[in-house]
Motif scaffolding. Structure first.
Motif, PDB file in Angstrom:
ATOM      1  N   LEU A 111      -8.974  -0.873   3.067  1.00 24.06           N
ATOM      2  CA  LEU A 111     -10.254  -1.045   2.531  1.00 24.06           C
ATOM      3  C   LEU A 111     -10.204  -0.465   0.928  1.00 24.06           C
ATOM      4  O   LEU A 111     -10.146   0.807   0.780  1.00 24.06           O
ATOM      5  CB  LEU A 111     -11.502  -0.538   3.404  1.00 24.06           C
ATOM      6  N   PRO A 112     -10.228  -1.343  -0.280  1.00 20.12           N
ATOM      7  CA  PRO A 112      -9.864  -0.804  -1.293  1.00 20.12           C
ATOM      8  C   PRO A 112     -10.855   0.072  -1.986  1.00 20.12           C
ATOM      9  O   PRO A 112     -10.651   0.833  -2.844  1.00 20.12           O
ATOM     10  CB  PRO A 112      -9.754  -2.026  -2.209  1.00 20.12           C
ATOM     11  N   TRP A 113     -12.153   0.027  -1.515  1.00 15.66           N
ATOM     12  CA  TRP A 113     -13.025   0.912  -1.966  1.00 15.66           C
ATOM     13  C   TRP A 113     -13.110   2.440  -1.196  1.00 15.66           C
ATOM     14  O   TRP A 113     -13.898   3.313  -1.506  1.00 15.66           O
ATOM     15  CB  TRP A 113     -14.515   0.264  -1.576  1.00 15.66           C
ATOM     16  N   ARG A 114     -12.267   2.424  -0.141  1.00 16.66           N
ATOM     17  CA  ARG A 114     -12.097   3.789   0.439  1.00 16.66           C
ATOM     18  C   ARG A 114     -10.844   4.382   0.129  1.00 16.66           C
ATOM     19  O   ARG A 114     -10.041   3.909  -0.621  1.00 16.66           O
ATOM     20  CB  ARG A 114     -11.976   3.386   1.810  1.00 16.66           C
ATOM     21  N   THR A 115     -10.940   5.914   0.053  1.00 15.50           N
ATOM     22  CA  THR A 115      -9.507   6.513  -0.303  1.00 15.50           C
ATOM     23  C   THR A 115      -8.516   6.615   0.847  1.00 15.50           C
ATOM     24  O   THR A 115      -8.835   5.839   1.738  1.00 15.50           O
ATOM     25  CB  THR A 115      -9.734   8.063  -0.249  1.00 15.50           C
ATOM     26  N   ALA A 116      -7.384   6.936   0.503  1.00 12.82           N
ATOM     27  CA  ALA A 116      -6.242   7.091   1.656  1.00 12.82           C
ATOM     28  C   ALA A 116      -6.747   7.716   2.952  1.00 12.82           C
ATOM     29  O   ALA A 116      -6.471   6.991   4.028  1.00 12.82           O
ATOM     30  CB  ALA A 116      -4.975   7.364   1.046  1.00 12.82           C
ATOM     31  N   ALA A 166      -8.391   7.679   8.603  1.00  7.63           N
ATOM     32  CA  ALA A 166      -9.519   7.938   9.493  1.00  7.63           C
ATOM     33  C   ALA A 166     -10.163   6.718  10.238  1.00  7.63           C
ATOM     34  O   ALA A 166     -10.948   6.974  11.141  1.00  7.63           O
ATOM     35  CB  ALA A 166     -10.283   9.053   8.867  1.00  7.63           C
ATOM     36  N   PHE A 167     -10.056   5.817   9.517  1.00  6.40           N
ATOM     37  CA  PHE A 167     -11.089   4.431   9.873  1.00  6.40           C
ATOM     38  C   PHE A 167     -10.812   4.183  11.379  1.00  6.40           C
ATOM     39  O   PHE A 167     -11.976   3.813  11.981  1.00  6.40           O
ATOM     40  CB  PHE A 167     -10.903   3.150   8.980  1.00  6.40           C
ATOM     41  N   PRO A 181      -0.858   4.280   3.599  1.00  8.55           N
ATOM     42  CA  PRO A 181      -1.999   4.656   4.364  1.00  8.55           C
ATOM     43  C   PRO A 181      -2.100   3.890   5.518  1.00  8.55           C
ATOM     44  O   PRO A 181      -2.333   4.342   6.703  1.00  8.55           O
ATOM     45  CB  PRO A 181      -3.066   4.367   3.137  1.00  8.55           C
ATOM     46  N   GLY A 182      -1.602   2.643   5.665  1.00  3.49           N
ATOM     47  CA  GLY A 182      -1.924   1.720   6.657  1.00  3.49           C
ATOM     48  C   GLY A 182      -1.059   2.259   7.938  1.00  3.49           C
ATOM     49  O   GLY A 182      -1.146   2.213   9.097  1.00  3.49           O
TER      50      GLY A 182
END
Length: 151
Positions: A75-80, A85-86, A120-121
Protein backbone atom coordinates in the motif's frame (compact mmCIF):
# COMPACT_ATOMS: atom_id res chain seq x y z
CA UNK A 1 1.38 -30.29 6.32
CA UNK A 2 0.78 -29.97 2.59
CA UNK A 3 0.01 -32.92 0.32
CA UNK A 4 -0.53 -32.92 -3.44
CA UNK A 5 -1.62 -36.18 -5.04
CA UNK A 6 -1.63 -36.64 -8.83
CA UNK A 7 -2.14 -32.90 -9.33
CA UNK A 8 -2.45 -31.71 -12.90
CA UNK A 9 -3.42 -28.39 -14.41
CA UNK A 10 -4.02 -27.07 -17.90
CA UNK A 11 -4.70 -23.64 -19.34
CA UNK A 12 -6.87 -23.64 -22.45
CA UNK A 13 -6.31 -27.35 -22.95
CA UNK A 14 -2.51 -26.99 -22.77
CA UNK A 15 -1.05 -29.00 -19.87
CA UNK A 16 1.18 -27.08 -17.49
CA UNK A 17 1.46 -29.62 -14.67
CA UNK A 18 0.95 -33.37 -14.93
CA UNK A 19 0.64 -35.88 -12.07
CA UNK A 20 2.55 -33.95 -9.42
CA UNK A 21 2.93 -35.71 -6.07
CA UNK A 22 4.31 -33.76 -3.13
CA UNK A 23 4.28 -34.11 0.64
CA UNK A 24 5.68 -31.29 2.75
CA UNK A 25 5.86 -31.96 6.49
CA UNK A 26 5.84 -29.23 9.15
CA UNK A 27 9.25 -27.60 9.41
CA UNK A 28 10.42 -28.81 6.00
CA UNK A 29 11.73 -26.30 3.48
CA UNK A 30 11.22 -26.80 -0.23
CA UNK A 31 12.70 -24.85 -3.14
CA UNK A 32 10.89 -25.05 -6.46
CA UNK A 33 13.32 -24.28 -9.26
CA UNK A 34 12.87 -24.46 -13.01
CA UNK A 35 13.00 -22.59 -16.25
CA UNK A 36 10.61 -19.77 -16.95
CA UNK A 37 7.14 -21.02 -17.88
CA UNK A 38 7.52 -24.55 -16.48
CA UNK A 39 4.64 -24.22 -13.97
CA UNK A 40 6.33 -23.08 -10.73
CA UNK A 41 3.85 -20.28 -10.11
CA UNK A 42 0.90 -22.48 -11.09
CA UNK A 43 2.06 -25.14 -8.61
CA UNK A 44 2.43 -22.57 -5.83
CA UNK A 45 -0.98 -21.06 -6.61
CA UNK A 46 -2.56 -24.53 -6.41
CA UNK A 47 -0.72 -25.30 -3.16
CA UNK A 48 -1.90 -22.02 -1.62
CA UNK A 49 -5.50 -22.46 -2.76
CA UNK A 50 -5.55 -19.53 -5.19
CA UNK A 51 -6.05 -21.91 -8.13
CA UNK A 52 -7.86 -25.25 -8.31
CA UNK A 53 -6.12 -28.15 -10.04
CA UNK A 54 -7.67 -29.54 -13.20
CA UNK A 55 -7.17 -33.01 -11.71
CA UNK A 56 -5.84 -34.43 -8.45
CA UNK A 57 -6.16 -33.72 -4.76
CA UNK A 58 -4.66 -31.05 -2.51
CA UNK A 59 -4.72 -31.39 1.27
CA UNK A 60 -3.64 -28.43 3.38
CA UNK A 61 -3.26 -28.86 7.11
CA UNK A 62 -1.82 -25.60 8.32
CA UNK A 63 -3.38 -22.87 10.38
CA UNK A 64 -2.36 -19.85 8.36
CA UNK A 65 -1.00 -19.05 4.95
CA UNK A 66 1.26 -16.10 4.14
CA UNK A 67 1.50 -15.16 0.50
CA UNK A 68 4.07 -12.78 -0.96
CA UNK A 69 3.13 -11.83 -4.50
CA UNK A 70 5.71 -11.71 -7.26
CA UNK A 71 4.70 -8.16 -8.09
CA UNK A 72 4.86 -5.52 -5.35
CA UNK A 73 1.46 -5.35 -3.60
CA UNK A 74 2.29 -2.81 -0.95
CA UNK A 75 0.00 0.00 0.00
CA UNK A 76 2.05 2.96 -1.27
CA UNK A 77 0.45 5.45 1.11
CA UNK A 78 1.63 3.40 4.12
CA UNK A 79 5.07 3.12 5.64
CA UNK A 80 7.11 -0.09 5.56
CA UNK A 81 6.12 -0.65 9.21
CA UNK A 82 2.40 -0.23 8.39
CA UNK A 83 2.66 -2.62 5.42
CA UNK A 84 4.32 -5.27 7.59
CA UNK A 85 1.75 -4.86 10.39
CA UNK A 86 -1.20 -4.90 7.96
CA UNK A 87 -1.62 -8.69 7.99
CA UNK A 88 -1.33 -8.86 11.76
CA UNK A 89 -4.04 -6.21 12.09
CA UNK A 90 -6.28 -8.10 9.64
CA UNK A 91 -5.86 -11.23 11.79
CA UNK A 92 -6.99 -9.30 14.86
CA UNK A 93 -3.63 -9.00 16.61
CA UNK A 94 -3.68 -6.38 19.36
CA UNK A 95 -1.92 -3.08 18.49
CA UNK A 96 0.90 -3.81 20.98
CA UNK A 97 1.66 -7.12 19.21
CA UNK A 98 1.51 -5.43 15.80
CA UNK A 99 4.08 -2.87 16.98
CA UNK A 100 6.31 -5.49 18.60
CA UNK A 101 6.37 -7.90 15.63
CA UNK A 102 6.64 -5.23 12.90
CA UNK A 103 9.39 -3.35 14.75
CA UNK A 104 11.37 -6.55 15.37
CA UNK A 105 11.12 -7.53 11.70
CA UNK A 106 12.17 -4.08 10.50
CA UNK A 107 15.24 -4.31 12.73
CA UNK A 108 16.04 -7.95 11.88
CA UNK A 109 15.71 -7.46 8.12
CA UNK A 110 17.38 -4.05 7.97
CA UNK A 111 14.29 -2.24 6.70
CA UNK A 112 14.65 1.01 8.60
CA UNK A 113 13.81 3.61 5.93
CA UNK A 114 12.95 0.68 3.60
CA UNK A 115 13.05 1.27 -0.08
CA UNK A 116 12.77 -1.90 -2.22
CA UNK A 117 9.16 -2.94 -2.70
CA UNK A 118 9.66 -6.67 -2.15
CA UNK A 119 11.41 -6.39 1.19
CA UNK A 120 8.48 -5.09 3.29
CA UNK A 121 6.19 -7.61 1.56
CA UNK A 122 8.58 -10.43 2.39
CA UNK A 123 8.89 -9.12 5.95
CA UNK A 124 5.11 -9.35 6.29
CA UNK A 125 5.37 -13.04 5.48
CA UNK A 126 7.72 -13.47 8.45
CA UNK A 127 4.92 -12.55 10.82
CA UNK A 128 3.65 -15.58 12.78
CA UNK A 129 2.24 -17.87 10.09
CA UNK A 130 2.47 -21.61 9.52
CA UNK A 131 2.88 -21.82 5.74
CA UNK A 132 4.56 -19.26 3.52
CA UNK A 133 4.74 -18.85 -0.21
CA UNK A 134 7.66 -16.62 -1.18
CA UNK A 135 8.49 -15.32 -4.63
CA UNK A 136 11.92 -14.02 -5.59
CA UNK A 137 12.37 -10.38 -6.65
CA UNK A 138 13.91 -11.43 -9.97
CA UNK A 139 10.69 -11.69 -11.95
CA UNK A 140 11.16 -12.59 -15.58
CA UNK A 141 14.66 -14.01 -15.18
CA UNK A 142 15.35 -17.64 -16.00
CA UNK A 143 17.68 -18.69 -13.18
CA UNK A 144 18.97 -21.72 -15.04
CA UNK A 145 20.28 -19.60 -17.93
CA UNK A 146 20.42 -16.13 -16.38
CA UNK A 147 18.48 -14.71 -19.36
CA UNK A 148 15.46 -12.48 -19.27
CA UNK A 149 12.23 -14.04 -20.47
CA UNK A 150 9.15 -12.40 -21.94
CA UNK A 151 6.65 -14.37 -19.84
Amino acid sequence: MLTLESVSHAFGGHPVLEDIDLRLEPGQVLAIVGRSGCGKTTLLQIASGLLSPTRGRVEKRFRRLAYVFQEPRLLPWRTAWQNIAFGLKAMGAPPAEQRRVASALIERLGLAGAGPHHRPGAAGAHAPHRCRRLRPPHRGRDLATGRRSLS
